[in-house]
Design a protein around this motif. Structure first.
Motif, PDB file in Angstrom:
ATOM      1  N   ALA A  92       0.828  -1.207   0.000  1.00 41.17           N
ATOM      2  CA  ALA A  92       0.000   0.000   0.000  1.00 41.17           C
ATOM      3  C   ALA A  92       0.863   1.258   0.000  1.00 41.17           C
ATOM      4  N   MET A  93       1.944   1.254   0.795  1.00 42.67           N
ATOM      5  CA  MET A  93       2.812   2.440   0.843  1.00 42.67           C
ATOM      6  C   MET A  93       3.563   2.631  -0.471  1.00 42.67           C
ATOM      7  N   GLN A  94       3.989   1.534  -1.100  1.00 41.92           N
ATOM      8  CA  GLN A  94       4.663   1.642  -2.386  1.00 41.92           C
ATOM      9  C   GLN A  94       3.717   2.201  -3.450  1.00 41.92           C
ATOM     10  N   ALA A 114       3.205   5.862  -2.721  1.00 43.99           N
ATOM     11  CA  ALA A 114       4.379   6.637  -3.133  1.00 43.99           C
ATOM     12  C   ALA A 114       4.404   6.825  -4.651  1.00 43.99           C
ATOM     13  N   ALA A 115       3.967   5.792  -5.391  1.00 43.69           N
ATOM     14  CA  ALA A 115       3.922   5.902  -6.851  1.00 43.69           C
ATOM     15  C   ALA A 115       2.825   6.872  -7.292  1.00 43.69           C
ATOM     16  N   PRO A 164       9.516  10.685  -3.112  1.00 44.61           N
ATOM     17  CA  PRO A 164      10.881  10.175  -3.272  1.00 44.61           C
ATOM     18  C   PRO A 164      11.153   8.931  -2.437  1.00 44.61           C
ATOM     19  N   ASP A 165      10.480   8.796  -1.287  1.00 43.53           N
ATOM     20  CA  ASP A 165      10.642   7.636  -0.405  1.00 43.53           C
ATOM     21  C   ASP A 165       9.272   7.173   0.054  1.00 43.53           C
ATOM     22  N   LEU A 166       9.246   5.977   0.667  1.00 45.63           N
ATOM     23  CA  LEU A 166       7.995   5.490   1.232  1.00 45.63           C
ATOM     24  C   LEU A 166       7.595   6.388   2.404  1.00 45.63           C
ATOM     25  N   PRO A 167       6.313   6.708   2.528  1.00 45.60           N
ATOM     26  CA  PRO A 167       5.860   7.578   3.633  1.00 45.60           C
ATOM     27  C   PRO A 167       5.869   6.824   4.959  1.00 45.60           C
ATOM     28  N   PRO A 207      -4.336  -0.256  -3.641  1.00 51.28           N
ATOM     29  CA  PRO A 207      -3.835  -0.365  -2.258  1.00 51.28           C
ATOM     30  C   PRO A 207      -3.490   0.973  -1.630  1.00 51.28           C
ATOM     31  N   GLY A 208      -2.872   1.883  -2.418  1.00 48.89           N
ATOM     32  CA  GLY A 208      -2.511   3.186  -1.871  1.00 48.89           C
ATOM     33  C   GLY A 208      -3.732   4.012  -1.508  1.00 48.89           C
TER      34      GLY A 208
END
Length: 646
Positions: free
Chosen positions: A392-394, A397-398, A403-406, A561-562
């Motif tokens: 979900a985090m990936q 982030a997309a 720039p990074d996972l939250p 998922p995000g």
């Protein structure tokens, strides 16, 4: 960029190494290994400091690749001498928790598993379930952490039926006990109808259940029941008989097949992957499984000895238990790194010999296999949850081009009814899961928000300004730092953002549309923080994500998922805001009748409610009782009494 004077590792300077080793005494104590940047790499303890530290630098001594990597970086060795080995063990545990050295086994402070807390620091101790182990009060006692939450709750519920104890955190009535006292469920703690000594005696019996001493408690109650029967006190005997029957129900169907079921023992095993280890500890007393505890430990890159993980868990666990809870035998899955020291320390605390062994065959080995199997199931379950959150985090982030996972996400929502009792909520997700210890709620102070006139934009702006006011104008000083690297090993990095603490979010989510988002963006821009944190809003109707300055929502699927992660965050923020709003509204309704009494201002209303707890108590109070409240004179007391008794 951080710079510091480097010191040559000891392995590259044999003369200096030998001089340092000779300075270390052959006494019990704790040693600290530091690298060239003065960072603590490892903290250990030993019966003989000189022998233990020297063993790291012997060419004939085989070292694991991980420990060998550490030894190549050691530039300084410090030591602290203690009087006994027990003091060394306790000191090492405290130092490890304080400094978190990279090469030590670090247990996770996991909030998933709950504890039972008994507040012995109070005259009338409370018993409750908590996921936070607060050790500031030495007398308070924590049992756990327990893996089976459902079983723990049912056990506590049954114990409330077996032993009369306080059932409510606050008294229902001021001058009389509630129904629980009449039906025998509570001894009347609220009205002090039971002495603190007598009540603590009851709580001690309950504590014996969580100490794994249910069999011992049943034996004590059986003797008391027989004595009451011989004294013709059949009512007391029948009461104790029912207590024994309830305690037997607690341990029903939990028999563990062992030939010597008179021996108390703990069995510990683990299952590990590349990132973490799941440890299970089974407490077996008189052949019955009385407790199942769970722990998590981090597994750094390069791996770690499994025996070292078990050693750390056992040391940490037994330091917080009473001596009577230490078993006579401990079965371990792997050989510990310092079995003799742990066994001697436990034997000293218990007052009799404690044996630690690795079973190889027959029943005890099968017991360890059962514990390991349960640890594997728990690790798999945790991995599935972690994989879901990671996915979900990936995806998030997309979607947001981060720039990074939250790591830390904060969600905000406003709750009110036509401007009445306006409040806001701040909920926090860390690595995709709820972190309730960081939740906050706010009362809206904006004077323009009144009954009949609401302003969600202004309310959100106020909350964001209050939340981030400590970070105002620190953005100009933010710089990244570089992690020191040695032998292809990256030690934990220094803070990425100087001037900003760990509770600074990577992402902010606002419940609402473009208007709510614009109000928050304006505040962050004014505080010079807009380029330091990403902020988005999630609209309810179509689950649309809006970005600052964009007229249209992002093209996303509501089932991504995000997006689902943001929805969980939004729903939690809404729930937390609504629950706090209801609480504020009920308090307002309680005070509304007091507003009708002439001469009774807000300050005196607070004093009345603090003294009597509720409107019902105030209505039932006499003039003399009302006059006892600080700030309430006899004349105002008569006015209050007359209002409720016209």
């Amino acid at each position: 960029m951080i710079s510091s004077a480097k010191v040559t590792p000891l392995v590259n300077n044999p003369d200096r190494l030998e001089r340092r080793l000779k300075e270390i005494p052959a006494e019990p104590g704790v040693y600290l290994m530091r690298d060239g940047s003065d960072r603590i790499l490892y903290i250990g303890k030993s019966k003989k400091l000189r022998s233990r530290v020297r063993s790291y630098f012997r060419n004939t001594q085989p070292l694991s690749p991980r420990i060998a990597m550490m030894v190549r970086q050691v530039a300084e060795i410090e030591f602290i001498v203690t009087d006994t080995e027990a003091e060394a063990l306790a000191l090492e545990a405290n130092l490890v928790k304080q400094h978190q050295p990279y090469f030590n086994v670090l247990l996770k402070d996991d909030k998933k598993y709950p504890y039972i807390c008994i507040t012995w620091s109070e005259d009338y101790p409370r018993i409750f379930i908590t996921r936070k182990r607060n050790l500031r009060k030495e007398k308070d006692r924590y049992y756990g952490p327990y893996v089976d939450v459902g079983l723990l709750r049912s056990t506590l519920h049954l114990l409330k039926q077996i032993f009369p104890q306080r059932q409510r955190p606050r008294p229902l009535f001021k001058d009389r006990p509630c129904l629980n006292y009449d039906i025998g469920r509570c001894p009347g703690v609220c009205q002090q109808l039971v002495s603190p000594q007598e009540y603590r005696h009851t709580v001690q019996k309950i504590a014996m259940v969580f100490q794994g001493r249910t069999g011992e408690l049943i034996d004590i109650l059986t003797q008391t029941m027989e004595q009451a029967s011989e004294s013709l006190n059949f009512e007391l005997a029948a009461k104790i008989r029912d207590q024994i029957k309830g305690l037997n129900a607690l341990s029903a169907d939990q028999k563990v097949a062992l030939p010597d079921d008179t021996v108390s023992r703990d069995a510990i095993a683990l299952a590990a992957d590349a990132n973490q280890a799941c440890i299970q500890l089974f407490q077996i007393r008189a052949g019955r499984l009385v407790g199942r505890l769970g722990f998590f430990a981090e597994v750094p890159s390069g791996g770690i000895e499994l025996g070292a993980i078990l050693q750390r868990v056992l040391e940490d666990h037994y330091q917080t238990v009473d001596a009577v809870e230490i078993p006579s035998e401990i079965l371990v899955q792997h050989e510990l790194t310092d079995t003799d020291l742990l066994a001697d320390w436990l034997s000293e605390r218990k007052g009799r010999k404690v044996t630690i062994l690795v079973p190889q065959r027959q029943t005890k080995a099968e017991l360890i296999e059962m514990v390991e199997r349960n640890a594997k199931y728990e690790l798999e379950r945790t991995q599935k949850l972690a994989d879901r959150n990671s996915q979900a985090m990936q995806d998030l982030a997309a979607i947001l081009d981060l720039p990074d996972l939250p790591h830390r996400i904060e969600g905000y929502d406003i709750s009110h009814i036509h401007g009445a009792n306006p409040v806001a909520s701040q909920v926090v997700f860390i690595n995709g899961t709820q972190a309730k210890q960081h939740y906050r709620h706010y009362k809206i102070k904006n004077p323009t928000v009144t009954i009949g006139h609401s302003d969600d934009f202004a309310s959100l702006a106020e909350v964001i300004r209050r939340r981030f006011r400590q970070y105002k104008d620190v953005g100009a000083g933010l710089t990244d730092t570089i992690s020191p690297q040695t032998d292809n090993l990256t030690l934990p990095a220094l803070p990425r953002k100087q001037g900003i603490s760990d509770d600074f979010p990577d992402l902010i989510m606002i419940d609402g549309g473009k208007g709510q988002l614009s109000a928050v963006v304006a505040v962050l821009q004014d505080m010079n923080l807009l380029d330091k944190v990403r902020v988005v809003s999630l609209a309810k109707q179509r689950e649309e994500i809006f970005l600052p300055g964009e007229s249209f929502p992002l093209p996303t699927d509501a089932e991504q998922p995000g997006v689902q992660l943001l929805r969980r965050l939004r729903d939690e923020a809404h729930r937390f805001a609504v629950s706090f709003h209801r609480k504020q509204r009920s308090e307002t309704l309680r005070r509304s009748r007091l507003d009708e009494i002439p001469g009774l201002g807000f300050a005196r209303q607070k004093q009345l409610l603090a003294y009597f707890r509720s409107i019902d108590y105030i209505r039932e109070a006499s003039v003399q009782q009302l006059a006892q409240v600080p700030g309430i004179g006899s004349r105002l007391a008569e006015d209050i009494y007359t209002y409720f008794h016209p």
